[in-house]
Design a protein around this motif. Sequence first.
Motif, PDB file in Angstrom:
ATOM      1  N   SER A  76    -107.898  33.029   7.387  1.00 57.89           N
ATOM      2  CA  SER A  76    -107.718  31.257   7.381  1.00 57.89           C
ATOM      3  C   SER A  76    -107.275  30.637   6.130  1.00 57.89           C
ATOM      4  CB  SER A  76    -109.032  31.034   7.834  1.00 57.89           C
ATOM      5  OG  SER A  76    -110.157  31.115   6.792  1.00 57.89           O
ATOM      6  N   CYS A  77    -107.584  31.346   5.085  1.00 61.79           N
ATOM      7  CA  CYS A  77    -107.177  30.837   3.863  1.00 61.79           C
ATOM      8  C   CYS A  77    -105.621  30.482   3.751  1.00 61.79           C
ATOM      9  CB  CYS A  77    -107.511  31.676   2.485  1.00 61.79           C
ATOM     10  SG  CYS A  77    -106.429  33.068   2.190  1.00 61.79           S
ATOM     11  N   SER A  78    -105.021  31.241   4.437  1.00 64.82           N
ATOM     12  CA  SER A  78    -103.388  31.050   4.305  1.00 64.82           C
ATOM     13  C   SER A  78    -102.635  30.525   5.847  1.00 64.82           C
ATOM     14  CB  SER A  78    -102.885  32.612   3.862  1.00 64.82           C
ATOM     15  OG  SER A  78    -103.469  32.929   2.806  1.00 64.82           O
TER      16      SER A  78
ATOM     17  N   ILE B 287    -105.304  33.839  -1.002  1.00 67.15           N
ATOM     18  CA  ILE B 287    -104.039  34.160  -0.768  1.00 67.15           C
ATOM     19  C   ILE B 287    -103.846  35.403   0.258  1.00 67.15           C
ATOM     20  CG2 ILE B 287    -103.041  33.215  -2.794  1.00 67.15           C
ATOM     21  CD1 ILE B 287    -103.035  35.616  -4.274  1.00 67.15           C
ATOM     22  N   ALA B 288    -104.640  35.472   1.027  1.00 65.92           N
ATOM     23  CA  ALA B 288    -104.836  36.663   1.906  1.00 65.92           C
ATOM     24  C   ALA B 288    -105.022  38.064   1.227  1.00 65.92           C
ATOM     25  CB  ALA B 288    -103.423  36.547   2.962  1.00 65.92           C
ATOM     26  N   GLU B 289    -105.678  38.014   0.265  1.00 66.84           N
ATOM     27  CA  GLU B 289    -105.717  39.522  -0.371  1.00 66.84           C
ATOM     28  C   GLU B 289    -107.010  40.065  -0.196  1.00 66.84           C
ATOM     29  OE1 GLU B 289    -104.454  39.026  -4.469  1.00 66.84           O
ATOM     30  OE2 GLU B 289    -102.243  39.048  -3.948  1.00 66.84           O
ATOM     31  N   CYS B 290    -108.030  39.276   0.359  1.00 68.99           N
ATOM     32  CA  CYS B 290    -109.460  40.057   0.303  1.00 68.99           C
ATOM     33  C   CYS B 290    -109.898  39.787   1.573  1.00 68.99           C
ATOM     34  CB  CYS B 290    -110.312  39.172  -0.499  1.00 68.99           C
ATOM     35  SG  CYS B 290    -110.785  37.446   0.011  1.00 68.99           S
ATOM     36  N   GLY B 291    -109.515  39.051   2.638  1.00 70.33           N
ATOM     37  CA  GLY B 291    -110.273  39.345   3.938  1.00 70.33           C
ATOM     38  C   GLY B 291    -111.363  38.352   4.421  1.00 70.33           C
ATOM     39  N   VAL B 292    -112.177  37.766   3.528  1.00 74.45           N
ATOM     40  CA  VAL B 292    -113.285  37.296   3.504  1.00 74.45           C
ATOM     41  C   VAL B 292    -113.421  35.989   4.459  1.00 74.45           C
ATOM     42  CG1 VAL B 292    -114.326  37.963   1.360  1.00 74.45           C
ATOM     43  CG2 VAL B 292    -113.529  35.666   1.441  1.00 74.45           C
ATOM     44  N   CYS B 293    -111.997  35.355   4.557  1.00 71.41           N
ATOM     45  CA  CYS B 293    -111.868  34.265   5.323  1.00 71.41           C
ATOM     46  C   CYS B 293    -111.444  34.407   6.761  1.00 71.41           C
ATOM     47  CB  CYS B 293    -111.088  33.312   4.642  1.00 71.41           C
ATOM     48  SG  CYS B 293    -109.319  34.113   4.422  1.00 71.41           S
ATOM     49  N   THR B 294    -111.443  35.748   7.137  1.00 65.25           N
ATOM     50  CA  THR B 294    -111.074  36.213   8.508  1.00 65.25           C
ATOM     51  C   THR B 294    -111.667  35.472   9.603  1.00 65.25           C
ATOM     52  OG1 THR B 294    -110.407  38.493   7.512  1.00 65.25           O
ATOM     53  CG2 THR B 294    -110.585  38.165  10.026  1.00 65.25           C
TER      54      THR B 294
ATOM     55  N   THR C   8    -117.298  31.146   7.235  1.00 61.34           N
ATOM     56  CA  THR C   8    -116.192  31.843   6.714  1.00 61.34           C
ATOM     57  C   THR C   8    -116.016  31.420   5.267  1.00 61.34           C
ATOM     58  OG1 THR C   8    -115.403  31.171   8.879  1.00 61.34           O
ATOM     59  CG2 THR C   8    -113.789  31.724   7.516  1.00 61.34           C
ATOM     60  N   LYS C   9    -115.871  32.672   4.620  1.00 59.35           N
ATOM     61  CA  LYS C   9    -115.893  32.248   3.259  1.00 59.35           C
ATOM     62  C   LYS C   9    -114.458  32.334   2.455  1.00 59.35           C
ATOM     63  CE  LYS C   9    -120.249  33.109   3.564  1.00 59.35           C
ATOM     64  NZ  LYS C   9    -120.940  31.936   3.620  1.00 59.35           N
ATOM     65  N   TYR C  10    -114.564  31.906   1.216  1.00 59.46           N
ATOM     66  CA  TYR C  10    -113.409  31.829   0.386  1.00 59.46           C
ATOM     67  C   TYR C  10    -113.586  32.921  -0.599  1.00 59.46           C
ATOM     68  CZ  TYR C  10    -110.642  30.494  -3.773  1.00 59.46           C
ATOM     69  OH  TYR C  10    -109.566  30.515  -4.798  1.00 59.46           O
ATOM     70  N   GLY C  11    -112.344  33.570  -0.844  1.00 53.63           N
ATOM     71  CA  GLY C  11    -112.628  34.691  -1.952  1.00 53.63           C
ATOM     72  C   GLY C  11    -111.243  34.877  -2.701  1.00 53.63           C
ATOM     73  N   CYS C  12    -110.184  34.573  -2.342  1.00 53.61           N
ATOM     74  CA  CYS C  12    -108.803  34.669  -3.083  1.00 53.61           C
ATOM     75  C   CYS C  12    -107.823  33.534  -2.836  1.00 53.61           C
ATOM     76  CB  CYS C  12    -108.297  36.011  -2.805  1.00 53.61           C
ATOM     77  SG  CYS C  12    -107.585  36.029  -1.143  1.00 53.61           S
TER      78      CYS C  12
HETATM   79  S1  FES Z   1    -109.831  33.947   1.034  1.00 56.99           S
HETATM   80 FE1  FES Z   1    -109.106  36.021   0.530  1.00 56.99          FE
HETATM   81  S2  FES Z   1    -107.896  36.469   2.369  1.00 56.99           S
HETATM   82 FE2  FES Z   1    -108.560  34.510   2.638  1.00 56.99          FE
END
Ligand code: FES
Lengths: 416, 723, 156
Positions: free
Chosen positions: C57-59, C40-47, C34-38
Amino acid sequence: MTMTERGLGRITGMLFTLLASTGIHPAHAAGASDGQYLTRAADCEVCHTRPGGAPFAGGRAFAIPGMGVIYSPNITADRQAGIGTWTDDQFVKAVRDGVSPGWKHLYPAMPYRDYAYMTPDEVKAIRAYLATLPTSSARPPANTLKFPFSIRAAMIFWNLVNGPTSSHPDDPGHTPSWNRGRYLVEGPGHCAECHSPRTITMGVSASNAYAGADVGGWRAYNITSSKTDGIGAWSADDLATYLSTGHADGHGSASGDMGDVVSHSLRYLTRQDIDAMVEYLRGIPARSSTDGAPLVVDQPTAAHDPADSHGAMLYAGACVGCHLPDGSGRQNPVASIAGARTTLGAANGQNLLQVLTHGSVLQTATGTASMPAFHGGYSDQDVADIANFVMHHFARSSTKVTAVDVAKAKAGSTPE
Amino acid sequence: MTPKRVFPPAIRRRHVLGGAGAFVLAAILPAGRSRGAGMLVEDATASFAPNAYIRIGSDNVITMILPNIEMGQGIYTSSVMLMAEELGIDPQSVRIEAAPPGGGAEITGGSTSSMTEWMPLRQAGATARTMLQQAAAARWSCAPDACVALDGYITGPAGQRLSYGELAADAAKLPVPKNVALKTPAQFRLIGRPMHRLDSQVKVDGQATFGIDVQVPGQKVGAVAACPVIGGHVGHVDTQAALKIRGVVAVLQIDDAVCVVADHYWAARKGLAALDVQWVEGPNAAVDTQAIYRQLEGGLSGPAILADHHGDARQAITHAHGRYSAIYRQPLLAHATMEPINCTIHVRPDGCDIWTGTQVAERARDTTAEVTGLPKDKIKLHSQYIGGGFGRRLEHEYVTQAARFGRQVSYPLKIIWSREEDITRDRFRPAYLDHLEAGLDERGYITGLTHRIVGPAVVARWEPSGLSANGYDDDLSVGTVITPYTYPAYRLEFARREPPGVITAWWRGVGGTRGLFVVEGFIDELARRADIDPVAYRREMVRNNPRALAVLERAARESGWGTPLPPNCGRGVALQFAFGSYLATVVEVEMPALHDVRIRRVTCAVDCGQVINPDQIIAQIEGGLIFGFSAALYNEITLEKGRVQQDNFHTWRVMRMNEAPKRIDVHLIESTESPGGIGETGTAAAAPALANAMAAVQKRRYRILPLLSALNQPSGHEKEQQG
Amino acid sequence: MLTLQINGKSVEVDVDPDTPLLWVLRDVLGMTGTKYGCGIAECGVCTVHVDGSPVRSCSLPVGLIGSQKVITTIEGLQADPVAAAVRKAWLDIDVVQCGYCQPGQIMAAIALLKKIPNPTDEQIEADMSGNLCRCGTYMRIRAAIRNVAAAQGVNP
Ligand code: FES
Ligand code: FES
């Protein structure tokens, strides 16, 4: 209004600061902890803290329509910049009468008429608590008030017109909790300062109390018991949950100044006190207002709006990460916007535009929930398209905002 | 990336190292060109030789050590295909390692990988195969020619059969043959046929290790904040509150950045938020975007470097039948790779390990040696999969930063830049102004063209020796001097202006992406001015260039160019020769409103020479186009008070699925020319083809990027200049 | 101590309740799929999935989850038939490029296909447009999702 007074204080980026705890506070403990409780109940910190500045060191800007900008003073115990040399009585007089040492009359941004509900001893408890906090030597900028408001003596006249401060004995015709609620709402909570319209002399309107008002580009909602315009249709539970957490399902989340009030004040109050406030609020006579066209809030369906409208497309990309296609909130209930009448319902969409262009921050028991500000990357017309889609899709509102309204909201003014 | 670093591939010396039952074919490349990138697999044997490409164990495990790093472009797959083709094995059976830093300037970038590896990797495979054949021939006492290499086995004339592994030890003892025969294209079994990517499985399983995923026992995680203004430094730091956060173990400081170290990243982030840092911002705190454009505008007149010319273009314009000029403007651009910047480092008194994704492994190693004072050979760089390069990881300042923090602690330290840090402290594709003026004949065709580029020379900082003697940056020739067109008279000038307050760097193409937007936009303007169909206009211009003509005709035909479209729709075309490949692109766009752009369809025809893996060419063009559309429509880095104003995906907007083209068709033209680059071609085509399509719908020009910028609105100040 | 149900196992983690699930997965439990990208729930890489729904999951602060909800990550779908079909569809047409966004894309696609076995392009875009891909693999993601539906023989 030409400037978002509190917008200046709004933090639009992402915050990583978190509040450490949601500790439970007894309603009437003694000494400094009582002072802390009252300091929170009176929401002193938000106004007396510059964004990013030391707590209680002042410097937050308040634009008073037609008057100019004033800055909250430093109320830490610093002996030069703060109130370290004041006597307790001077402090009480400032808080309850709006008169500070040297007979300077405080501008009405300081809600001393409300604070007069507090007894001198309670105010002294606040002072005692403030004295335990770190001091700051920060000096707020000088006020930039226009004549004649630049003459502090003018406030004597203001006080004459808008009534003197006084104590408010309990009303034996009501329950103790109602009285406690009235105390909290009318007193330290100073709810009327935002939620009641202002008279022509900028005093809080008594005849139209709590019928809603424009504050710094936001619409503070009608919180009378009107079922259509106010909170009469809310259950007591929903109202209590909203006040203490900033969110109630089906009602959206507190944002803007109300978000601050929850973050720094209401969420620290005991459930008993919150219930008392609810009891009092629900007894406020119904008054109608023009701020919120009654909403038909039903489940959004695909049929409401074509998925390929520009606003729908932008929403599907930029917003669903938190709000989901159906507006129900993805990972955090705070992000559920379905039924968020206060944000979606203000007739001119102003609260929604404020949230979109300035963002929103809410402190919760599990950290900070933030909505970023869409002030770049998306054009004003894009933001207007998102707003129009959201209002129609989730609230069946036919309100339409324009790129010009968005630009005004960014600058902090109310759309026409 | 600059084309200067495309060296002709040549193998100067080869040798074979035996030992441990492994047969290692090493191809030592000329100094200045060898490359490598660290190990992807950690258990390289002691017999491992630098610059070796193929290792065959007696256990039949075939390992390929790949000179280019994988960042999405599919280079592992195509490199393995090249070697496997000649060696005669199934590429899917190969184990992959990334080569460690070797000697010389090494880079993965500039869309050069296929071009530079085409011959050496095939030669490596062919050499190994020849030696295995010779080893088998010796066993069976027959002629090597009679031994057939196929699917990992050598088969003898009498049907004898030995696996490569069984022959490896023998082969390792043989001298390396000088000239080996390579397959002819007709003999190819792999090259030119679609092959599945070798890195897909680990990536769909979530098992691929990117730099940010590295986990070293005992590691701590650091959240970094650098001074928000370039050139500023750390002033007073109060660490009290930060150190109180649960999990925070240290606050580190270097001159221009702070790092809060914790047991896990969230604690580090909370610590960083609690840290009270006062920055000394320095003179750049006064820089804003306007200052940068004002500086560029100053370069539109006055002295400039003469970068290229033939004929007398000024004379031609003076005496032309008609004249036409335009100024184009392009913004600073961030990279915003999906994987934010990160680096893990363990500095010890006797050595140092680095785990990161980098396009410049050797540079990263060398500056780490400088920072730590360790000898280069004590620094091991372990290259990881890169979550998007786009030129960002041609910079390695984050490795240097990690080393400067890492040397202050004894444990392995992983630094992660938040997305906000990643965008605001990025090194940006520069802003440019371009002024073009054309002299035109009666029909409206160019008799002479002058072109002045105003902007920085990226190569000057990145590789000072790459700057021409007269101060020109050759990279700017892509899309300008290097073009399918020939002009009767031509003059290219470069007024170098280095912007204050930002560091400029490579991107997914710099020269190509900026040059094509300008030149293809201008040609389109000329066509419309002459009232000639833009495809027909270009067709006339490239009538003596068969490869260019072929892609143009193909794209026009496949896109239905000229057929009627619904209302609010239009088509735009762009033609290019860049990175060694020809590409024609037709974009079909619908604009329900001025700010609402929907790309209905994109048609590309590409001639990139000999194709290795056709499906990955298509994938690169699809992805490159979308990367380019995203920037063309939305992106611009702006500064206020020296601070970058974009910080995450709501201010740095990235094209999303519902905004992406509904359809992209890529048509490959068969070619036997040597392979051209492809990673940046789609990106370069995106802005001009889209701008020209939007111009067709709106009947007006789009000379400013981003295309949705308010400056391109009808009331904007850019008006057509006609002379 | 907080108890979480992750990929069929009950795990205890000792973190502040405001800690996003993402960092618990990655830095505390060592599950880096599960990755980190933003953030703040804007990119979805942590889904990841929580009770089957795709969440960022980042938020998602772990303190909000509770011990009963079922968390599933990219590492936890080895035996799931829809996940297998999605992975196969991804491999068949070589969706991935750099691959960094793909765990999030795949988690979002699996959730979508479990909810709507045969989504229209509109439904695909409504659910998938919150997931960014900087390499621009959108065309193939869309096609792969369609292919899963087709392979499962769901009638349009
Ligand atoms: S890290 Fe971008 S939506 Fe979670
Ligand atoms: S594959 Fe690279 S970000 Fe999606």
